[in-house]
Design a protein around this motif. Sequence first.
Motif, PDB file in Angstrom:
ATOM      1  N   ALA A  64       2.355 -10.728  -3.431  1.00  0.00           N
ATOM      2  CA  ALA A  64       2.704  -9.322  -3.645  1.00  0.00           C
ATOM      3  C   ALA A  64       2.143  -8.782  -4.956  1.00  0.00           C
ATOM      4  O   ALA A  64       1.865  -7.597  -5.070  1.00  0.00           O
ATOM      5  N   ARG A  65       1.974  -9.632  -5.956  1.00  0.00           N
ATOM      6  CA  ARG A  65       1.511  -9.163  -7.268  1.00  0.00           C
ATOM      7  C   ARG A  65       0.002  -8.982  -7.338  1.00  0.00           C
ATOM      8  O   ARG A  65      -0.510  -8.312  -8.219  1.00  0.00           O
ATOM      9  N   LEU A  66      -0.731  -9.579  -6.398  1.00  0.00           N
ATOM     10  CA  LEU A  66      -2.191  -9.556  -6.459  1.00  0.00           C
ATOM     11  C   LEU A  66      -2.771  -8.222  -6.027  1.00  0.00           C
ATOM     12  O   LEU A  66      -2.263  -7.564  -5.132  1.00  0.00           O
ATOM     13  N   LEU A  67      -3.881  -7.877  -6.673  1.00  0.00           N
ATOM     14  CA  LEU A  67      -4.623  -6.665  -6.338  1.00  0.00           C
ATOM     15  C   LEU A  67      -5.886  -7.031  -5.585  1.00  0.00           C
ATOM     16  O   LEU A  67      -6.255  -8.201  -5.471  1.00  0.00           O
ATOM     17  N   HIS A 110      -6.213  -0.944  -5.150  1.00  0.00           N
ATOM     18  CA  HIS A 110      -7.667  -0.947  -5.284  1.00  0.00           C
ATOM     19  C   HIS A 110      -8.165  -0.316  -6.583  1.00  0.00           C
ATOM     20  O   HIS A 110      -9.352  -0.107  -6.753  1.00  0.00           O
ATOM     21  N   ALA A 111      -7.266  -0.007  -7.513  1.00  0.00           N
ATOM     22  CA  ALA A 111      -7.688   0.618  -8.774  1.00  0.00           C
ATOM     23  C   ALA A 111      -8.599  -0.348  -9.528  1.00  0.00           C
ATOM     24  O   ALA A 111      -8.194  -1.447  -9.865  1.00  0.00           O
ATOM     25  N   TYR A 112      -9.811   0.076  -9.783  1.00  0.00           N
ATOM     26  CA  TYR A 112     -10.775  -0.796 -10.455  1.00  0.00           C
ATOM     27  C   TYR A 112     -10.376  -1.112 -11.888  1.00  0.00           C
ATOM     28  O   TYR A 112     -10.788  -2.112 -12.444  1.00  0.00           O
ATOM     29  N   ASN A 113      -9.558  -0.260 -12.494  1.00  0.00           N
ATOM     30  CA  ASN A 113      -9.153  -0.472 -13.878  1.00  0.00           C
ATOM     31  C   ASN A 113      -7.833  -1.238 -14.002  1.00  0.00           C
ATOM     32  O   ASN A 113      -7.321  -1.393 -15.099  1.00  0.00           O
ATOM     33  N   GLY A 114      -7.275  -1.682 -12.898  1.00  0.00           N
ATOM     34  CA  GLY A 114      -6.034  -2.455 -12.939  1.00  0.00           C
ATOM     35  C   GLY A 114      -4.800  -1.606 -13.166  1.00  0.00           C
ATOM     36  O   GLY A 114      -3.740  -2.130 -13.511  1.00  0.00           O
ATOM     37  N   ALA A 115      -4.905  -0.310 -12.963  1.00  0.00           N
ATOM     38  CA  ALA A 115      -3.794   0.595 -13.243  1.00  0.00           C
ATOM     39  C   ALA A 115      -2.587   0.380 -12.333  1.00  0.00           C
ATOM     40  O   ALA A 115      -1.505   0.872 -12.625  1.00  0.00           O
ATOM     41  N   SER A 116      -2.747  -0.344 -11.252  1.00  0.00           N
ATOM     42  CA  SER A 116      -1.630  -0.546 -10.324  1.00  0.00           C
ATOM     43  C   SER A 116      -0.930  -1.884 -10.531  1.00  0.00           C
ATOM     44  O   SER A 116      -0.272  -2.396  -9.631  1.00  0.00           O
ATOM     45  N   THR A 117      -1.057  -2.430 -11.730  1.00  0.00           N
ATOM     46  CA  THR A 117      -0.308  -3.635 -12.089  1.00  0.00           C
ATOM     47  C   THR A 117      -0.056  -3.634 -13.581  1.00  0.00           C
ATOM     48  O   THR A 117      -0.661  -2.855 -14.328  1.00  0.00           O
ATOM     49  N   THR A 140       0.233  16.271   6.076  1.00  0.00           N
ATOM     50  CA  THR A 140       1.170  15.574   5.202  1.00  0.00           C
ATOM     51  C   THR A 140       0.751  14.117   5.192  1.00  0.00           C
ATOM     52  O   THR A 140       0.740  13.465   6.246  1.00  0.00           O
ATOM     53  N   ILE A 141       0.383  13.634   4.018  1.00  0.00           N
ATOM     54  CA  ILE A 141      -0.187  12.293   3.897  1.00  0.00           C
ATOM     55  C   ILE A 141       0.659  11.485   2.917  1.00  0.00           C
ATOM     56  O   ILE A 141       0.868  11.903   1.781  1.00  0.00           O
ATOM     57  N   GLY A 142       1.144  10.344   3.378  1.00  0.00           N
ATOM     58  CA  GLY A 142       1.960   9.483   2.533  1.00  0.00           C
ATOM     59  C   GLY A 142       1.156   8.886   1.399  1.00  0.00           C
ATOM     60  O   GLY A 142      -0.059   8.699   1.512  1.00  0.00           O
ATOM     61  N   PRO A 143       1.809   8.551   0.291  1.00  0.00           N
ATOM     62  CA  PRO A 143       1.101   8.025  -0.872  1.00  0.00           C
ATOM     63  C   PRO A 143       0.448   6.665  -0.636  1.00  0.00           C
ATOM     64  O   PRO A 143      -0.445   6.280  -1.375  1.00  0.00           O
ATOM     65  N   GLY A 144       0.865   5.962   0.405  1.00  0.00           N
ATOM     66  CA  GLY A 144       0.278   4.659   0.699  1.00  0.00           C
ATOM     67  C   GLY A 144      -0.820   4.703   1.746  1.00  0.00           C
ATOM     68  O   GLY A 144      -1.395   3.672   2.105  1.00  0.00           O
ATOM     69  N   ALA A 145      -1.129   5.891   2.249  1.00  0.00           N
ATOM     70  CA  ALA A 145      -2.157   6.012   3.292  1.00  0.00           C
ATOM     71  C   ALA A 145      -3.534   5.735   2.704  1.00  0.00           C
ATOM     72  O   ALA A 145      -3.892   6.262   1.655  1.00  0.00           O
ATOM     73  N   ARG A 146      -4.283   4.912   3.388  1.00  0.00           N
ATOM     74  CA  ARG A 146      -5.660   4.627   2.972  1.00  0.00           C
ATOM     75  C   ARG A 146      -6.586   5.609   3.674  1.00  0.00           C
ATOM     76  O   ARG A 146      -6.258   6.163   4.719  1.00  0.00           O
ATOM     77  N   ASN A 147      -7.752   5.812   3.086  1.00  0.00           N
ATOM     78  CA  ASN A 147      -8.681   6.808   3.637  1.00  0.00           C
ATOM     79  C   ASN A 147      -8.953   6.608   5.114  1.00  0.00           C
ATOM     80  O   ASN A 147      -8.965   7.580   5.867  1.00  0.00           O
ATOM     81  N   ILE A 148      -9.154   5.382   5.537  1.00  0.00           N
ATOM     82  CA  ILE A 148      -9.474   5.155   6.951  1.00  0.00           C
ATOM     83  C   ILE A 148      -8.328   5.599   7.852  1.00  0.00           C
ATOM     84  O   ILE A 148      -8.539   6.149   8.928  1.00  0.00           O
ATOM     85  N   ASP A 149      -7.084   5.407   7.376  1.00  0.00           N
ATOM     86  CA  ASP A 149      -5.917   5.839   8.145  1.00  0.00           C
ATOM     87  C   ASP A 149      -5.798   7.358   8.162  1.00  0.00           C
ATOM     88  O   ASP A 149      -5.412   7.952   9.170  1.00  0.00           O
ATOM     89  N   VAL A 150      -6.120   7.985   7.026  1.00  0.00           N
ATOM     90  CA  VAL A 150      -6.087   9.446   6.951  1.00  0.00           C
ATOM     91  C   VAL A 150      -7.110  10.032   7.923  1.00  0.00           C
ATOM     92  O   VAL A 150      -6.800  10.920   8.717  1.00  0.00           O
ATOM     93  N   TYR A 151      -8.336   9.515   7.868  1.00  0.00           N
ATOM     94  CA  TYR A 151      -9.373  10.032   8.763  1.00  0.00           C
ATOM     95  C   TYR A 151      -8.996   9.825  10.227  1.00  0.00           C
ATOM     96  O   TYR A 151      -9.149  10.728  11.047  1.00  0.00           O
TER      97      TYR A 151
END
Length: 163
Positions: A64-67, A110-117, A140-151
Amino acid sequence: MGLTRRTFLRRSAAGAALLGTGGVLGASTVADARSRLSAAQLRALRSAVRGQVLAPGDGGYDSARLLFNKRFDGVRPPAVVRARDAADVRAVVDWARRYDVALVSRSGGHAYNGASTSGDAVVLDVGRLNGVALSGGVATIGPGARNIDVYAGLARHGATAPS
């Protein structure tokens, strides 16, 4: 990412502690001791939410902790909360305010700068809040939706969105 005075002092203290033990403690042990939640804080967090709360030592915590970016594999947050719904998000924010605990949010990791940990802040994972709906031309798009799911979700209605 610049080195703040606080980070410098914390790292210096961790290094001094490591030297003082003759190298018996690993750096991750010093960091874990610094960032762990108290038993009371952890109990309160677990009772506040319906989603999963994973702390060091819990089964599933390490995954769960891994990015996505392996560069941050060594970061060990005090806990990872997998929010089940918006009520969980509110409850975690209220809990963090009550106990003066920092939070970082994670959507897809997927934050390249590690901002999500963080090694010091509880991770609030909203990845399960990934709904996509379209009504009256408003998406209405949930905050956890990934682009592929949105499209894909919008395409079912003949719509799209720039990203």
